[in-house]
Design a protein around this motif. Structure first.
Motif, PDB file in Angstrom:
ATOM      1  N   PRO A 126      17.840  10.214   3.614  1.00 14.65           N
ATOM      2  CA  PRO A 126      17.110  10.629   4.817  1.00 14.65           C
ATOM      3  C   PRO A 126      15.603  10.775   4.625  1.00 14.65           C
ATOM      4  O   PRO A 126      14.877  10.959   5.600  1.00 14.65           O
ATOM      5  N   LEU A 127      15.110  10.684   3.367  1.00 14.24           N
ATOM      6  CA  LEU A 127      13.665  10.698   3.151  1.00 14.24           C
ATOM      7  C   LEU A 127      12.992   9.555   3.916  1.00 14.24           C
ATOM      8  O   LEU A 127      11.855   9.684   4.374  1.00 14.24           O
ATOM      9  N   ILE A 154       4.364   8.563   2.666  1.00 18.99           N
ATOM     10  CA  ILE A 154       3.204   8.304   1.814  1.00 18.99           C
ATOM     11  C   ILE A 154       3.335   9.032   0.477  1.00 18.99           C
ATOM     12  O   ILE A 154       2.927   8.521  -0.574  1.00 18.99           O
ATOM     13  N   SER A 155       3.939  10.229   0.510  1.00 12.23           N
ATOM     14  CA  SER A 155       4.072  11.011  -0.725  1.00 12.23           C
ATOM     15  C   SER A 155       5.198  10.515  -1.622  1.00 12.23           C
ATOM     16  O   SER A 155       5.345  10.979  -2.750  1.00 12.23           O
ATOM     17  N   GLU A 156       6.033   9.563  -1.128  1.00 15.28           N
ATOM     18  CA  GLU A 156       7.103   8.973  -1.933  1.00 15.28           C
ATOM     19  C   GLU A 156       6.850   7.466  -2.057  1.00 15.28           C
ATOM     20  O   GLU A 156       7.445   6.653  -1.346  1.00 15.28           O
ATOM     21  N   PRO A 157       5.933   7.080  -2.966  1.00 15.54           N
ATOM     22  CA  PRO A 157       5.461   5.684  -2.996  1.00 15.54           C
ATOM     23  C   PRO A 157       6.356   4.689  -3.710  1.00 15.54           C
ATOM     24  O   PRO A 157       5.886   3.626  -4.084  1.00 15.54           O
ATOM     25  N   HIS A 158       7.626   5.005  -3.889  1.00 13.25           N
ATOM     26  CA  HIS A 158       8.485   4.079  -4.632  1.00 13.25           C
ATOM     27  C   HIS A 158       9.830   3.875  -3.932  1.00 13.25           C
ATOM     28  O   HIS A 158      10.882   3.951  -4.555  1.00 13.25           O
ATOM     29  N   LEU A 159       9.777   3.624  -2.637  1.00 12.68           N
ATOM     30  CA  LEU A 159      10.994   3.362  -1.878  1.00 12.68           C
ATOM     31  C   LEU A 159      11.439   1.915  -2.067  1.00 12.68           C
ATOM     32  O   LEU A 159      10.616   1.001  -2.094  1.00 12.68           O
ATOM     33  N   GLY A 160      12.752   1.713  -2.177  1.00  9.06           N
ATOM     34  CA  GLY A 160      13.310   0.370  -2.233  1.00  9.06           C
ATOM     35  C   GLY A 160      14.176   0.131  -1.016  1.00  9.06           C
ATOM     36  O   GLY A 160      14.931   1.011  -0.596  1.00  9.06           O
ATOM     37  N   VAL A 161      14.067  -1.039  -0.406  1.00  7.19           N
ATOM     38  CA  VAL A 161      14.827  -1.349   0.800  1.00  7.19           C
ATOM     39  C   VAL A 161      15.372  -2.771   0.713  1.00  7.19           C
ATOM     40  O   VAL A 161      14.716  -3.666   0.195  1.00  7.19           O
ATOM     41  N   VAL A 162      16.594  -2.943   1.208  1.00  8.40           N
ATOM     42  CA  VAL A 162      17.235  -4.260   1.239  1.00  8.40           C
ATOM     43  C   VAL A 162      17.321  -4.726   2.694  1.00  8.40           C
ATOM     44  O   VAL A 162      17.821  -4.007   3.558  1.00  8.40           O
ATOM     45  N   VAL A 163      16.810  -5.924   2.956  1.00  7.77           N
ATOM     46  CA  VAL A 163      16.942  -6.555   4.269  1.00  7.77           C
ATOM     47  C   VAL A 163      17.917  -7.710   4.125  1.00  7.77           C
ATOM     48  O   VAL A 163      17.658  -8.652   3.366  1.00  7.77           O
ATOM     49  N   SER A 164      19.040  -7.644   4.827  1.00  8.60           N
ATOM     50  CA  SER A 164      20.083  -8.675   4.720  1.00  8.60           C
ATOM     51  C   SER A 164      20.197  -9.438   6.036  1.00  8.60           C
ATOM     52  O   SER A 164      20.375  -8.833   7.096  1.00  8.60           O
ATOM     53  N   PHE A 165      20.095 -10.767   5.962  1.00  6.51           N
ATOM     54  CA  PHE A 165      20.277 -11.624   7.130  1.00  6.51           C
ATOM     55  C   PHE A 165      21.715 -12.143   7.121  1.00  6.51           C
ATOM     56  O   PHE A 165      22.156 -12.765   6.150  1.00  6.51           O
ATOM     57  N   GLY A 166      22.448 -11.884   8.198  1.00  3.47           N
ATOM     58  CA  GLY A 166      23.846 -12.281   8.273  1.00  3.47           C
ATOM     59  C   GLY A 166      24.065 -13.595   8.998  1.00  3.47           C
ATOM     60  O   GLY A 166      23.124 -14.237   9.481  1.00  3.47           O
ATOM     61  N   ILE A 203       0.834  -1.205   0.000  1.00  3.47           N
ATOM     62  CA  ILE A 203       0.000   0.000   0.000  1.00  3.47           C
ATOM     63  C   ILE A 203       0.870   1.257   0.000  1.00  3.47           C
ATOM     64  O   ILE A 203       0.575   2.236  -0.701  1.00  3.47           O
ATOM     65  N   LEU A 204       1.944   1.242   0.774  1.00  5.20           N
ATOM     66  CA  LEU A 204       2.852   2.394   0.840  1.00  5.20           C
ATOM     67  C   LEU A 204       3.757   2.484  -0.381  1.00  5.20           C
ATOM     68  O   LEU A 204       4.401   3.504  -0.603  1.00  5.20           O
ATOM     69  N   GLY A 205       3.828   1.398  -1.159  1.00  6.62           N
ATOM     70  CA  GLY A 205       4.700   1.395  -2.327  1.00  6.62           C
ATOM     71  C   GLY A 205       6.142   1.096  -1.995  1.00  6.62           C
ATOM     72  O   GLY A 205       7.056   1.504  -2.722  1.00  6.62           O
ATOM     73  N   VAL A 206       6.372   0.376  -0.898  1.00  2.95           N
ATOM     74  CA  VAL A 206       7.726   0.025  -0.477  1.00  2.95           C
ATOM     75  C   VAL A 206       8.077  -1.359  -1.030  1.00  2.95           C
ATOM     76  O   VAL A 206       7.386  -2.340  -0.732  1.00  2.95           O
ATOM     77  N   LYS A 207       9.140  -1.443  -1.824  1.00 10.31           N
ATOM     78  CA  LYS A 207       9.579  -2.710  -2.400  1.00 10.31           C
ATOM     79  C   LYS A 207      10.723  -3.270  -1.575  1.00 10.31           C
ATOM     80  O   LYS A 207      11.762  -2.625  -1.417  1.00 10.31           O
ATOM     81  N   VAL A 208      10.539  -4.480  -1.055  1.00 15.82           N
ATOM     82  CA  VAL A 208      11.512  -5.094  -0.151  1.00 15.82           C
ATOM     83  C   VAL A 208      12.293  -6.193  -0.873  1.00 15.82           C
ATOM     84  O   VAL A 208      11.705  -7.115  -1.448  1.00 15.82           O
ATOM     85  N   LEU A 258      14.904   4.849  -4.965  1.00 19.52           N
ATOM     86  CA  LEU A 258      13.737   5.724  -5.060  1.00 19.52           C
ATOM     87  C   LEU A 258      13.289   5.714  -6.519  1.00 19.52           C
ATOM     88  O   LEU A 258      14.070   6.055  -7.409  1.00 19.52           O
ATOM     89  N   CYS A 259      12.065   5.276  -6.745  1.00 18.90           N
ATOM     90  CA  CYS A 259      11.538   5.122  -8.115  1.00 18.90           C
ATOM     91  C   CYS A 259      12.415   4.206  -8.953  1.00 18.90           C
ATOM     92  O   CYS A 259      12.611   4.429 -10.157  1.00 18.90           O
ATOM     93  N   GLY A 260      12.991   3.181  -8.320  1.00 19.82           N
ATOM     94  CA  GLY A 260      13.797   2.203  -9.037  1.00 19.82           C
ATOM     95  C   GLY A 260      15.222   2.620  -9.290  1.00 19.82           C
ATOM     96  O   GLY A 260      16.020   1.824  -9.806  1.00 19.82           O
ATOM     97  N   LEU A 261      15.598   3.837  -8.931  1.00 18.20           N
ATOM     98  CA  LEU A 261      16.950   4.349  -9.148  1.00 18.20           C
ATOM     99  C   LEU A 261      17.696   4.436  -7.821  1.00 18.20           C
ATOM    100  O   LEU A 261      17.074   4.587  -6.758  1.00 18.20           O
ATOM    101  N   PRO A 262      19.054   4.345  -7.846  1.00 19.58           N
ATOM    102  CA  PRO A 262      19.817   4.486  -6.607  1.00 19.58           C
ATOM    103  C   PRO A 262      19.446   5.774  -5.887  1.00 19.58           C
ATOM    104  O   PRO A 262      19.372   6.846  -6.490  1.00 19.58           O
TER     105      PRO A 262
END
Length: 260
Positions: free
Chosen positions: A197-198, A215-227, A49-54, A186-190
């Protein structure tokens, strides 16, 4: 358009919550394991819903007979949603979080462990509570920085927070798994260090303005790394364990931010 975006997010989140909450409350009352799967589905839905790609790298370890203690860096309230979408977990939180609007209620529903960091008197009791949760099979997340960063670096991990849980004193029966959270696109770009800080939520920013920003930036990308998990070897004290965990989280964060 921004108004319609806010209306869509609020409406969709309320619908998802209304659908899943009754089943979750029943599962919690029965102490049925399915409650963690319901929580995970809710977090996944909120991310969409927030547009966050994990993106997930590695996987959470599954010790035989008990849960795992996860130590992760902390950037934003969004970390809770992101981590909750990839693994069945509960969190260690400051006692005052219970009184926060919305997020306090969500923390209670997710069976967070609330600790008082201002006193040492209850440290042993707190460690026993968390150890029991781990022995019961719960996976517990600790944010050892004790605060949030701007996403470009991590603060030194506080060995005192590990110590409050009994780490280094054989009170915690679980290995410690380092986990990195890195907002890198952000929007698929680095994203770059100036835009990162957004996603960050420093302590001096109110929750509502930051929520509006996310909410106003619906294209955040985040990496979750398990060590690689860190076992509490005999003779290792909490400061040594803290340093090893911090170094592994920092390395994974650096790799994710550099796109590697």
């Amino acid at each position: 358009m921004l108004f319609f975006r806010f209306a869509w997010v609020a409406t969709a989140a309320l619908i998802v919550t209304a659908v899943l909450l009754p089943a979750h409350m029943i599962a919690r009352w029965l102490r049925h394991p399915i409650r963690k799967n319901i929580e995970r589905r809710w977090h996944r839905a909120i991310c969409k819903i927030l547009g966050v790609k994990v993106e997930v790298r590695g996987s959470m370890v599954q010790p035989s007979g008990h849960g795992v203690l996860i130590a992760a860096n902390h950037i934003s309230w969004l970390d809770i949603i992101v981590l909750g979408s990839v693994a069945p977990i509960s969190f260690v939180a400051k006692d005052e979080v219970k009184d926060w609007a919305i997020f306090g209620t969500l923390a209670v529903w997710q069976e967070s462990v609330f600790i008082d960091r201002t006193t040492r008197l209850g440290a042993k009791a707190q460690a026993e509570i968390i150890n029991k949760r781990l022995l019961d099979g719960d996976n517990i997340v600790l944010f050892p920085e004790g605060t949030t960063s701007d996403g470009n670096f991590i603060y030194p991990f506080k060995s005192s927070l590990f110590g409050a849980l009994g780490v280094g004193a054989a009170a915690i029966s679980s290995p410690i798994q380092p986990v990195s959270v890195a907002y890198n696109k952000l929007c698929g770009l680095p994203m770059g260090r100036f835009k990162r800080p957004l996603a960050a939520w420093p302590g001096d920013i109110e929750i509502v303005p930051h929520l509006i920003g996310v909410i106003s930036e619906p294209h955040l990308g985040v990496v979750v790394s398990f060590g690689e998990p860190v076992d509490q070897c005999e003779g290792m004290n909490r400061k040594e364990i803290t340093q090893i965990v911090q170094e592994r989280v920092a390395e994974m964060t650096s790799l994710a931010l550099r796109g590697r």
